[in-house]
Design a protein around this motif. Structure first.
Motif, PDB file in Angstrom:
ATOM      1  N   ALA A 102       1.683  -5.977   3.671  1.00  0.00           N
ATOM      2  CA  ALA A 102       0.713  -6.603   4.265  1.00  0.00           C
ATOM      3  C   ALA A 102       0.738  -7.981   3.867  1.00  0.00           C
ATOM      4  CB  ALA A 102      -0.614  -5.925   4.160  1.00  0.00           C
ATOM      5  N   THR A 113      -6.116   5.468   4.726  1.00  0.00           N
ATOM      6  CA  THR A 113      -7.029   4.678   3.977  1.00  0.00           C
ATOM      7  C   THR A 113      -8.354   4.408   4.763  1.00  0.00           C
ATOM      8  OG1 THR A 113      -6.080   2.554   5.546  1.00  0.00           O
ATOM      9  CG2 THR A 113      -4.931   2.949   3.867  1.00  0.00           C
ATOM     10  N   THR A 173       0.847  -1.182  -0.096  1.00  0.00           N
ATOM     11  CA  THR A 173      -0.024   0.034  -0.142  1.00  0.00           C
ATOM     12  C   THR A 173       0.962   1.224  -0.077  1.00  0.00           C
ATOM     13  OG1 THR A 173      -1.781  -1.170   1.279  1.00  0.00           O
ATOM     14  CG2 THR A 173      -1.939   1.107   1.336  1.00  0.00           C
ATOM     15  N   GLY A 180     -10.089   1.916   5.553  1.00  0.00           N
ATOM     16  CA  GLY A 180     -10.191   1.016   7.059  1.00  0.00           C
ATOM     17  C   GLY A 180     -11.392   0.276   6.941  1.00  0.00           C
ATOM     18  N   HIS A 181     -11.058  -1.092   7.681  1.00  0.00           N
ATOM     19  CA  HIS A 181     -12.240  -2.247   7.555  1.00  0.00           C
ATOM     20  C   HIS A 181     -11.874  -3.021   8.628  1.00  0.00           C
ATOM     21  CE1 HIS A 181      -8.321  -3.485   5.351  1.00  0.00           C
ATOM     22  NE2 HIS A 181      -8.769  -4.685   6.103  1.00  0.00           N
ATOM     23  N   PHE A 207       3.999   0.439   2.908  1.00  0.00           N
ATOM     24  CA  PHE A 207       4.072  -0.846   3.753  1.00  0.00           C
ATOM     25  C   PHE A 207       3.464  -1.996   3.096  1.00  0.00           C
ATOM     26  CE2 PHE A 207      -0.199   0.979   4.515  1.00  0.00           C
ATOM     27  CZ  PHE A 207      -0.982  -0.032   4.664  1.00  0.00           C
ATOM     28  N   GLU A 228      -3.602  -9.795  10.660  1.00  0.00           N
ATOM     29  CA  GLU A 228      -3.028  -9.351   9.696  1.00  0.00           C
ATOM     30  C   GLU A 228      -1.565  -8.934  10.087  1.00  0.00           C
ATOM     31  OE1 GLU A 228      -5.331  -6.920   7.068  1.00  0.00           O
ATOM     32  OE2 GLU A 228      -3.649  -6.533   5.870  1.00  0.00           O
ATOM     33  N   HIS A 254      -8.909  -1.770  11.072  1.00  0.00           N
ATOM     34  CA  HIS A 254      -7.471  -1.125  10.961  1.00  0.00           C
ATOM     35  C   HIS A 254      -7.648  -0.189   9.728  1.00  0.00           C
ATOM     36  CE1 HIS A 254      -7.764  -5.406   9.568  1.00  0.00           C
ATOM     37  NE2 HIS A 254      -7.155  -4.955   8.425  1.00  0.00           N
TER      38      HIS A 254
HETATM   39  C1  S6P Z   1      -5.996  -5.941   3.503  1.00  0.00           C
HETATM   40  C2  S6P Z   1      -4.966  -5.110   4.311  1.00  0.00           C
HETATM   41  C3  S6P Z   1      -4.503  -3.915   3.438  1.00  0.00           C
HETATM   42  C4  S6P Z   1      -5.439  -2.681   2.868  1.00  0.00           C
HETATM   43  C5  S6P Z   1      -4.876  -1.640   2.226  1.00  0.00           C
HETATM   44  C6  S6P Z   1      -6.037  -0.610   1.920  1.00  0.00           C
HETATM   45  O1  S6P Z   1      -6.598  -6.898   4.635  1.00  0.00           O
HETATM   46  O2  S6P Z   1      -5.592  -4.612   5.499  1.00  0.00           O
HETATM   47  O3  S6P Z   1      -4.049  -4.467   2.294  1.00  0.00           O
HETATM   48  O4  S6P Z   1      -6.464  -3.434   2.258  1.00  0.00           O
HETATM   49  O5  S6P Z   1      -3.967  -1.206   3.006  1.00  0.00           O
HETATM   50  O6  S6P Z   1      -6.755  -0.463   2.983  1.00  0.00           O
HETATM   51  P1  S6P Z   1      -8.334  -0.411   2.889  1.00  0.00           P
HETATM   52  O7  S6P Z   1      -8.907  -0.128   4.196  1.00  0.00           O
HETATM   53  O8  S6P Z   1      -8.750   0.612   1.858  1.00  0.00           O
HETATM   54  O9  S6P Z   1      -8.724  -2.079   2.379  1.00  0.00           O
END
Ligand code: S6P
Ligand code: ZN
Length: 194
Positions: free
Chosen positions: A152, A87, A73, A89-90, A150, A99, A138
């Motif tokens: 992931a 981001t 990312t 976040g989810h 970073f 993760e 996160h």
């Molecule tokens: C996937 C992980 C990351 C995020 C990415 C973007 O589980 O946490 O790869 O997908 O950093 O953030 P977001 O919140 O838009 O998915």
């Protein structure tokens, strides 16, 4: 059972660019309307240039139980009002999936919260392995002047729940105070416990 072929994927440690990326996801401010605290600043930026906030280089690993998904990312530097680019976040759809993030370049923060809105923040630098335990939502934030990049990795069947965060937001936000990041209460936070 069909075995997946082992492989090596090359990516640039500074820029985060992954040569073999299956997809490049680009999120602009218009893709995350309503997530920043300063509505007037958000509207002004949307009208001015609708900036690209972050990009995600995704792997070609199938999203299945047993697989380990990975991506890089890149969050661009910038702010909406005082609030640093971040981001969406989810939560993971399967809440008990954790993760791991590895900081590659730039300076950032990992913001987390439980379903009840209990907040945490972890500073991330190049070389920081930041752990997202199961059950924690996160979001990452770029608090520097360079792109924050970073890596992931997470379980293949985790899934993503963005809707809960779209409704709640995060309890804390990162804003610039005297050109330094400060963690403050999010005035727009809606507690999941309410
Ligand atoms: C996937 C992980 C990351 C995020 C990415 C973007 O589980 O946490 O790869 O997908 O950093 O953030 P977001 O919140 O838009 O998915
Ligand atoms: Zn995740």
């Amino acid at each position: 059972m069909k075995l997946l072929e082992p492989f090596g994927a090359e990516f640039d440690l500074k820029s985060g660019v992954m040569q073999s990326a299956k997809h490049l996801i680009q999120r602009h401010l218009s893709d995350m309307r309503g997530m920043y605290a300063d509505v007037a600043a958000e509207n002004a930026l949307l009208e001015a240039n609708n900036p690209m906030i972050y990009e995600v280089y995704t792997s070609e690993v199938p999203e299945e139980a047993g697989q380990v998904l990975y991506c890089t990312t890149v969050i661009h530097p910038g702010r909406v009002g005082d609030e640093y680019f971040m981001t969406k976040g989810h939560f993971h759809s399967l809440r008990d999936r954790g993760e791991i993030y590895l900081g590659l370049s730039g300076e950032g923060y990992l913001l987390l919260q439980t379903e009840e809105g209990e907040p945490r923040a972890v500073a991330m630098h190049p070389g920081t392995a930041a752990y997202v335990p199961p059950y924690w939502a996160h979001r990452t934030v770029n608090v520097g002047k360079e792109p924050f990049v970073f890596f992931a990795a997470w379980p293949g069947d985790s899934g993503h729940d963005y809707g809960t965060i779209e409704k709640m937001g995060f309890p804390q936000i990162l804003v610039s105070r005297g050109d330094k990041p400060a963690l403050v209460k999010n005035p727009r936070f809606v507690s999941g416990a309410d």
